[in-house]
Design a protein around this motif. Structure first.
Motif, PDB file in Angstrom:
ATOM      1  N   GLY A 124      -7.387   0.344  -7.077  1.00 34.66           N
ATOM      2  CA  GLY A 124      -7.013   0.999  -5.936  1.00 34.66           C
ATOM      3  C   GLY A 124      -7.882   0.835  -4.871  1.00 34.66           C
ATOM      4  O   GLY A 124      -8.858   0.120  -4.895  1.00 34.66           O
TER       5      GLY A 124
ATOM      6  N   GLY B 116       0.214   3.896  -7.583  1.00 38.40           N
ATOM      7  CA  GLY B 116       0.504   2.369  -7.550  1.00 38.40           C
ATOM      8  C   GLY B 116       1.246   2.089  -8.810  1.00 38.40           C
ATOM      9  O   GLY B 116       2.001   1.397  -8.804  1.00 38.40           O
TER      10      GLY B 116
ATOM     11  N   ASN C   2       0.352  -3.421 -10.728  1.00 43.28           N
ATOM     12  CA  ASN C   2      -0.494  -2.294  -9.885  1.00 43.28           C
ATOM     13  C   ASN C   2      -1.838  -2.726 -10.008  1.00 43.28           C
ATOM     14  O   ASN C   2      -2.512  -3.412 -10.956  1.00 43.28           O
ATOM     15  CB  ASN C   2      -0.215  -1.285 -11.105  1.00 43.28           C
ATOM     16  CG  ASN C   2      -1.015  -0.057 -10.346  1.00 43.28           C
ATOM     17  OD1 ASN C   2      -1.324   0.012  -9.024  1.00 43.28           O
ATOM     18  ND2 ASN C   2      -1.564   0.939 -11.145  1.00 43.28           N
TER      19      ASN C   2
ATOM     20  N   ASP D 265       0.877  -1.219   0.059  1.00 47.79           N
ATOM     21  CA  ASP D 265       0.025   0.143  -0.025  1.00 47.79           C
ATOM     22  C   ASP D 265       1.038   1.222   0.021  1.00 47.79           C
ATOM     23  O   ASP D 265       1.579   1.311   1.093  1.00 47.79           O
ATOM     24  CB  ASP D 265      -0.844   0.003   1.259  1.00 47.79           C
ATOM     25  CG  ASP D 265      -2.087   1.251   1.300  1.00 47.79           C
ATOM     26  OD1 ASP D 265      -1.512   2.116   0.700  1.00 47.79           O
ATOM     27  OD2 ASP D 265      -2.940   0.903   1.842  1.00 47.79           O
TER      28      ASP D 265
ATOM     29  N   THR E 267       4.868   0.678  -9.324  1.00 51.71           N
ATOM     30  CA  THR E 267       5.418  -0.500  -9.940  1.00 51.71           C
ATOM     31  C   THR E 267       6.240  -0.218 -11.040  1.00 51.71           C
ATOM     32  O   THR E 267       7.200  -0.968 -11.258  1.00 51.71           O
ATOM     33  CB  THR E 267       3.915  -0.939 -10.616  1.00 51.71           C
ATOM     34  OG1 THR E 267       2.852  -1.047  -9.853  1.00 51.71           O
ATOM     35  CG2 THR E 267       4.043  -2.209 -11.601  1.00 51.71           C
TER      36      THR E 267
ATOM     37  N   PHE F 233       1.380  -3.545  -6.037  1.00 50.20           N
ATOM     38  CA  PHE F 233       1.232  -2.339  -5.433  1.00 50.20           C
ATOM     39  C   PHE F 233      -0.205  -1.764  -5.563  1.00 50.20           C
ATOM     40  O   PHE F 233      -0.952  -1.834  -6.626  1.00 50.20           O
ATOM     41  CB  PHE F 233       2.246  -1.399  -6.299  1.00 50.20           C
ATOM     42  CG  PHE F 233       3.818  -1.534  -5.914  1.00 50.20           C
ATOM     43  CD1 PHE F 233       4.482  -1.260  -4.910  1.00 50.20           C
ATOM     44  CD2 PHE F 233       4.234  -2.524  -6.837  1.00 50.20           C
ATOM     45  CE1 PHE F 233       5.713  -1.606  -4.690  1.00 50.20           C
ATOM     46  CE2 PHE F 233       5.761  -2.745  -6.618  1.00 50.20           C
ATOM     47  CZ  PHE F 233       6.430  -2.448  -5.252  1.00 50.20           C
ATOM     48  N   HIS F 234      -0.721  -0.769  -4.523  1.00 52.72           N
ATOM     49  CA  HIS F 234      -1.711  -0.244  -4.917  1.00 52.72           C
ATOM     50  C   HIS F 234      -1.772   0.921  -3.915  1.00 52.72           C
ATOM     51  O   HIS F 234      -1.122   1.375  -3.269  1.00 52.72           O
ATOM     52  CB  HIS F 234      -2.963  -1.149  -4.362  1.00 52.72           C
ATOM     53  CG  HIS F 234      -3.279  -0.934  -3.127  1.00 52.72           C
ATOM     54  ND1 HIS F 234      -4.326  -0.092  -2.388  1.00 52.72           N
ATOM     55  CD2 HIS F 234      -2.933  -1.821  -1.866  1.00 52.72           C
ATOM     56  CE1 HIS F 234      -4.160  -0.204  -1.277  1.00 52.72           C
ATOM     57  NE2 HIS F 234      -3.530  -1.286  -0.796  1.00 52.72           N
ATOM     58  N   CYS F 235      -2.738   1.946  -4.532  1.00 54.74           N
ATOM     59  CA  CYS F 235      -2.876   3.338  -3.781  1.00 54.74           C
ATOM     60  C   CYS F 235      -4.265   3.491  -3.744  1.00 54.74           C
ATOM     61  O   CYS F 235      -4.955   2.540  -3.393  1.00 54.74           O
ATOM     62  CB  CYS F 235      -2.032   4.512  -4.617  1.00 54.74           C
ATOM     63  SG  CYS F 235      -2.807   4.586  -6.308  1.00 54.74           S
TER      64      CYS F 235
END
Length: 119
Positions: A109, A88, A105, A28, A92, A80-82
């Motif tokens: 999100g 994200g 990614n 995150d 990545t 990955f994430h946002c």
């Protein structure tokens, strides 16, 4: 919408990985304030502006700071994430540049996740 070379993962795929994979390493990259409002269970909080430094750390340092084992460069399920996908994606791309060839990614999100999870 994704930049060239950036692999995205869908909500359904991420949900399936969370349920069955022991190899999933979910990062995150949102701010602490955002994470405090809610997070995807099992994710590791590494703010976007520290991703470079985190992924460059020695494994012992990484474990001491984040409490989890640093993923290897060939980690098959590094995601990955946002909140909405942009940060994200940036994380990545950074991971790819550092040699994490399979990094992906979660473009939806946390916004999509929380909507679909009803949180």
């Amino acid at each position: 919408m994704a930049s060239s070379g950036t692999k995205d993962i869908s909500y359904e795929d991420l949900k399936a990985l969370l349920g069955k994979s022991e190899n999933l390493f979910l990062v995150d990259v949102r701010s602490k304030e955002e994470v405090d409002k809610g997070r995807i269970q099992g994710s590791v909080h590494i703010p976007l502006d520290t991703v470079d430094a985190a992924l460059a750390m020695e494994p012992e340092q990484f474990k001491a700071k984040y409490g989890v084992t640093k993923p290897p460069l060939d980690a098959p399920e590094l995601v990955f994430h946002c909140q909405m996908g942009r940060r994200g994606g940036a994380a990545t791309t950074k991971a790819h540049e550092l040699g994490y060839v399979s990094a992906r990614n979660y473009a939806g999100g946390y916004k999509e996740w929380s909507t679909k999870e009803g949180k």
